[in-house]
Write an enzyme that holds these catalytic residues in place. Sequence first.
Site, PDB file in Angstrom:
ATOM      1  N   HIS B  71      -3.814  -7.433  -5.606  1.00 43.05           N
ATOM      2  CA  HIS B  71      -3.876  -6.278  -6.711  1.00 43.05           C
ATOM      3  C   HIS B  71      -3.623  -4.719  -6.251  1.00 43.05           C
ATOM      4  O   HIS B  71      -2.790  -4.038  -6.544  1.00 43.05           O
ATOM      5  CB  HIS B  71      -5.052  -6.305  -7.706  1.00 43.05           C
ATOM      6  N   GLU B  74      -0.390  -4.441  -4.470  1.00 47.35           N
ATOM      7  CA  GLU B  74       0.595  -4.296  -5.591  1.00 47.35           C
ATOM      8  C   GLU B  74       0.883  -2.962  -5.733  1.00 47.35           C
ATOM      9  O   GLU B  74       1.819  -2.046  -5.870  1.00 47.35           O
ATOM     10  CB  GLU B  74       0.281  -5.071  -6.701  1.00 47.35           C
ATOM     11  N   HIS B  75      -0.230  -2.055  -6.159  1.00 48.91           N
ATOM     12  CA  HIS B  75      -0.441  -0.630  -6.192  1.00 48.91           C
ATOM     13  C   HIS B  75       0.110   0.147  -5.146  1.00 48.91           C
ATOM     14  O   HIS B  75       1.095   1.067  -5.397  1.00 48.91           O
ATOM     15  CB  HIS B  75      -1.709  -0.048  -6.436  1.00 48.91           C
ATOM     16  N   GLU B 146      -9.156   1.365 -13.448  1.00 51.88           N
ATOM     17  CA  GLU B 146      -8.627   0.234 -13.977  1.00 51.88           C
ATOM     18  C   GLU B 146      -9.617  -0.726 -14.179  1.00 51.88           C
ATOM     19  O   GLU B 146      -9.943  -1.324 -15.305  1.00 51.88           O
ATOM     20  CB  GLU B 146      -7.480  -0.058 -13.102  1.00 51.88           C
TER      21      GLU B 146
END
Lengths: 424, 426
Positions: B71, B74-75, B146
């Site tokens: 994740h 991905e950012h 997040e």
Amino acid sequence: MKEITQDLGHGISLTRITEPKFTTNTLMVMMLVPVVPEKNAAYALAQSLLTQSCRRYPDNASMTIRLDEMYGASLNSSLSINGGVMQILISGSVIANRYALAGEDLLGDMTDLLLGCLFDPNVRDGAFDAGEYRIQRKELLDAIDAMINNKRGYALVRARQIAFRGEPDAYLVYGTREDVEKLDPASVYEAYLDLLRRAVIRVYCVGPEPCDGLPERLQEAFGKLTDRAPEALPYEAPSKPKPAPESFTEPMEVTQSKLVLAFKGENLPYEAFRLFSAVYGGTPFSMLFSNVREKMSLCYYCASRVIAGKNTLIVDSGVELANAEKAHEAILAQLDAMRRGEFSEELLENAKHSMVNSLRGIGDTPSSCISDAYERFYRPDGADVEERVQRYLSLTREDIIAVANALTEDTVYLMQQGGVHDGT
Amino acid sequence: MERNTEIIRSEQSGAECLHVKHQSGLDIYIMEMEGYHSSFALFGTKYGSINTRFRVKGEDTYTEVPEGIAHYLEHKLFENEDCDAFEKYARTGANANAYTSFDRTAYLFSCSEHFAESLEILLTFVQEPYFTPENVEKEQGIIAQEIRMNDDEPGWRVFFNMLRAMYHNHPVRIDIAGTVESIRKIDADLLYKCYHTFYNLHNMTLAVAGNVKADEVLALCDKLLRPCEDQGLEQLYADEPDTIVKNYVEDTLPVGAPIFNLGFKLRPLSGMELVRAELLTSTMLEVLLGPSSRLYNEMLEEGLINSEFEADAPFTGDGYFVLSCGGETQDSEAVRDRILEEIRRAQKDGFDQESFERIKRVHYGSMIRSLSSVEANASMMLNAYMAGVSPFSSIESLAEITYEDALQFLRDEVDPDRHVLSVVHS
């Protein structure tokens, strides 16, 4: 795509949109009335009672089985507030007849079902069926209680209550627990009959098939509504800016605080206001995203949106409590920068591209076809997609600066992490 | 450039798409949809939160990476050396995003104009990682927020608690974004290691649908894709026993009404066997627990559940298979007992065959419905690649499954004792 709108009499219209590329037919009945907050709960109950059962399919099980037989057709209802207008939707969607494995007339079946829900509901002696009412009443009370589950959504609701205090929009669209508890099966049915009398009614049918015979069937059904007195609809319900910003902090047992700001202005032009929001915080390249999230790393989301019909812009963000004040200052600093015209021409052009991209995608889903037809109905100029595109493209940085200068901070809501919610 | 192409057709729906095995190693799926204005593109890799131990050809030992790194990557991939990918998309007007799940990461955009320019941006930035100590450090604050946001989400919490009570060792039990602590261990070198392992075109797919022309898509792929060697990627998962960790888990968070998930741990499957099992179980669960079932309506009538209650789609992937349902209730243990009783009864006596056929019809309708959606078609093709099956395999298999298959599966594969009840209350 072919679109035909015709009058069904008694102030009711039908818009048929034939679009061969779709695999489904959608039929929607839209009922529009001025918002009267005391009636929200009754309408909320009525819309769910109308679609959960009807006289022919008198409970959830028989209604679900009927929908399953129609290849998983959907029958939905919703209510929402747009400016000063309450919008109640009853809609059905079913796969197109050409996909029916046994040659069934699925659009005809869906029309029968939807008209049965509206004109032959599950009613006895002037009241909705008591058993179904009990279930839907519990559903609504549970939904009101569960609002707190979605912390971002809950923070937005609370901010709206403060920003629009004393206005219909401060009330919950589904009403409060107390409102629901005052109702009974007879009063909700009476509210529904009153709605049929007072509402502006628009019917939409979107699908690949031309719906032959549909206007006649609808005309016959809606023709029964002879006692009609539709009311004028106040789409614009501007909210008066407060003389000074009002701050409200609500402690809650959460790990992330939520900061919501409301800004208000007067005489904000429709397209310029929306383009302003795209530049300020409505896109992943906006001032708020680039600065407050990316450069300052203060939050995962910090976004703006326009509240339709309310001359109001909302900014919401999820932040650490220790950074809440810093985030607040940064959000205001970006607005100040826009007031001074400190945003690039490229950013403005990119925001226009984004608006145009969204507009030109209209027509690829049945729901966007209906939204577009409805928007052309209620907006006084009735501009089509291409006209709206041209309006966005012709806006200048001065138009955006003017919006920024017209907005003032009105409300600051903070859901404060680490506290204990008192249940109000 | 050399290409192996095939047209894949669905007999049931009449839909078709093009599959190309590109020389670069990439699998490309294209569905041209006549009459549509918009397009949707997904560039995905088989890399998600469960891929935490791996090695490639020539490596003796497995690399173990911190939770949440897929994740995080991905950012960070959105940030190239010259500028942010969002800034590039901004010039075309495309609406861009990305997501990371348990077993995949996908980068996507939708647009109604300038498709070729946006596709060029997508294919370029995903192939050009740029990680520095500074830009990796900067992302920690954003991702920590997040994670905190998800921690406050009751639906997320109740689901992950269920997985943790169900799986002893399999990484499906870890949060997709990791924890505030685990992401502190992520640095630029680790990100590059993961990138070069999993963002190999042999491990990736491109799926596009809508207002697109196959020739245009393939010409851009020829121009922009950088051929790479298949690295012989191997993954290692810790042994996972058939048993569950514990039957019950609870947690507190401000909620209007207590919410729950009831899940069953099944034997993991893959390929067409999994496609068939997903169809059988989703149909069977709908018959037993769906809104037309006897049990659902009894519990609704008694006020034990409300319409939030639903049977979830099977949750499946590499090494895990979970059937679950959930909703709001004041008495989750009573709901659990009624459901367990119903499953045991169905295993013994069978269930309503007519309902089974009716729910099959509902699935057929749902698949036909999604063929109208540009986004759903692109996702369907990406999902097929990830599962190692052909697009349309679900709709084609649906016609073949029978009541007898479903009953057999229920008797052989579903063990009511391997259940977990997860509850979140105030």
